[in-house]
Design an enzyme around this catalytic site. Structure first.
Site, PDB file in Angstrom:
ATOM      1  N   GLU A  65       0.834  -1.187   0.000  1.00  0.00           N
ATOM      2  CA  GLU A  65       0.000   0.000   0.000  1.00  0.00           C
ATOM      3  C   GLU A  65       0.873   1.242   0.000  1.00  0.00           C
ATOM      4  O   GLU A  65       1.969   1.232   0.577  1.00  0.00           O
ATOM      5  CB  GLU A  65      -0.921  -0.002   1.226  1.00  0.00           C
ATOM      6  N   HIS A 101      -8.031   1.111   1.876  1.00  0.00           N
ATOM      7  CA  HIS A 101      -7.896   0.714   3.286  1.00  0.00           C
ATOM      8  C   HIS A 101      -8.724   1.637   4.187  1.00  0.00           C
ATOM      9  O   HIS A 101      -8.214   2.230   5.137  1.00  0.00           O
ATOM     10  CB  HIS A 101      -6.426   0.730   3.715  1.00  0.00           C
TER      11      HIS A 101
END
Length: 410
Positions: A266, A289
């Site tokens: 990420e 997220h």
């Protein structure tokens, strides 16, 4: 002089400040997610010699070198569910208390999953995408109600069980698989093995931690066992699903679509580029997220973790602590309280009591609990914290070979 200091990173919600203020803990903030030397420097720069606490979310990495380099660090709060960013083994060995928020964003994550189930079943993203491009997909092809469909939940913890209740309210039939026996809520059914859940479910959603057993637990073999036309949802950990295998299954038509909120890699900062093999697939919902990213969840997390840290600093309370034995410290009534974290070996309490006898104070209350490698002792004595005998007691117990952390409260 404050009781302690806390460094809050990554824009932790302001709701945390109230509990710290009540506990006379000074708050220091940084919006960045720190690690290594940067984090060590930030903690060392906090003025005074009072104990230091650290509040983190997912990007601030609290590894062994940080714990070893900052002796003033006595507690870490993970203002989230996961604690992957913290070296729990080293924190436990060093007597550093670690708390997290296992409940506070449960509802937010569960609501996101419910929304994604409906959006996938109705092909909302695909039709919205088409409308933005000027197409008009006004038809019922591939669109279904969720009522009567089967939801398979992998991991029936705080989120999975609450999702179960919400899903039943929409008319979904719910089954779950968990390696630990869990009491089913509502009409949810238990599935004895993962393969059965995969084969029977129209929607499969994952709610598991990041462990050796869960990493890539949904790989090519498991994806092949999914019911043809099923949807896969993951808002747990980015390590549990093989995204390349999932992308191939979507391209082949075996999997109808997916909703993914967590990824193996990420972006570390808002400006960094995000890449995934699922990009460009119109039957896939990709979110950054944000499962617990609601104002309500962040406010709840701020309160829950700050109250846990404040309670630990004011009374020695460790209920909900991950790295220390659980003990509910009552209010201190007169005198002061000694908090001692020590290695869990035979004879520690007798050595502590020998120091008490040598110093010449009276014990008005004493509680000892042990768990794994550590013991936690809360000892109330009949002299105030600023009495020379209290300081002598703390110093004497701190010098014991078995002691890890010793401090006075009051």
């Amino acid at each position: 002089m404050p009781r302690a200091h806390v460094l809050l990173s990554e824009s932790i919600h302001e709701s945390a400040d109230d509990a710290f203020a009540r506990a006379d803990i000074d708050v220091h903030r940084t919006s960045a997610g720190l690690a290594g030397d940067e984090l060590i420097a930030a903690l060392r720069d906090i003025p005074g010699d009072e104990p230091v606490l650290l509040g983190v979310r997912s990007k601030t990495k609290v590894r062994a070198p940080v714990i070893d380099a900052v002796p003033r660090l006595v507690g870490v709060g993970a203002f989230c569910i996961g604690t992957d960013q913290i070296d729990l083994a080293r924190a436990r060995a060093a007597g550093v208390a670690v708390f997290n928020a296992p409940f506070s964003n449960t509802r937010s994550v569960a609501e996101l999953i419910i929304a994604e189930i409906v959006m996938l079943s109705r092909q909302i993203c695909m039709r919205s995408w088409a409308a933005h491009e000027g197409a008009w997909l006004k038809n019922a092809k591939g669109a279904h109600e969720v009522r009567g469909k089967k939801l398979g939940i992998i991991g029936y913890g705080h989120i999975g069980s609450q999702l179960s209740v919400l899903a039943e309210a929409l008319g979904l039939r719910v089954s779950y698989y968990d390696i630990v026996n869990k009491l089913p809520l509502g009409n949810a059914g238990v599935v004895e093995d993962l393969d059965t859940l995969l084969a029977e479910s129209d929607f499969v959603t994952l709610h598991v931690p990041d462990t050796e057993q869960t990493r890539l637990m949904i790989g090519p073999e498991q994806i092949a066992k999914l019911k043809p036309g099923a949807y896969l949802i993951n808002a747990s950990r980015g390590s549990v699903v093989d995204l390349d295998a999932l992308a191939a299954a979507i391209d082949s038509g075996h999997v109808a679509g997916a909703a993914i909120d967590v990824f193996p890699k990420e972006p570390k900062a808002a400006g960094d580029r995000f890449e995934s093999p699922l990009q460009g697939k119109r039957s896939v919902i990709l979110t950054p997220h944000i499962g617990g990213s609601t104002q309500e969840a962040q406010a709840n997390i701020g309160r829950e973790v700050s109250e846990a840290l404040a309670g630990y600093m004011t009374s020695g309370r460790t209920i909900g602590c991950i790295t220390l034995p659980a003990l509910d410290g009552a209010e201190i009534r007169g005198g002061c309280r000694l908090v001692n974290i020590h290695k869990n070996v035979p004879g520690v309490l007798s050595r502590v009591n020998n120091v008490v006898a040598e110093v010449g104070v009276n014990i008005t209350g004493q509680h000892l609990v042990t768990d794994g490698g550590n013991g936690l002792l809360l000892m109330d004595i009949d002299v105030p914290r600023d009495d020379a005998r209290a300081s002598a007691l703390r110093e004497g117990i701190a010098r014991l070979d078995q002691s890890l952390r010793t401090r006075l409260l009051g």
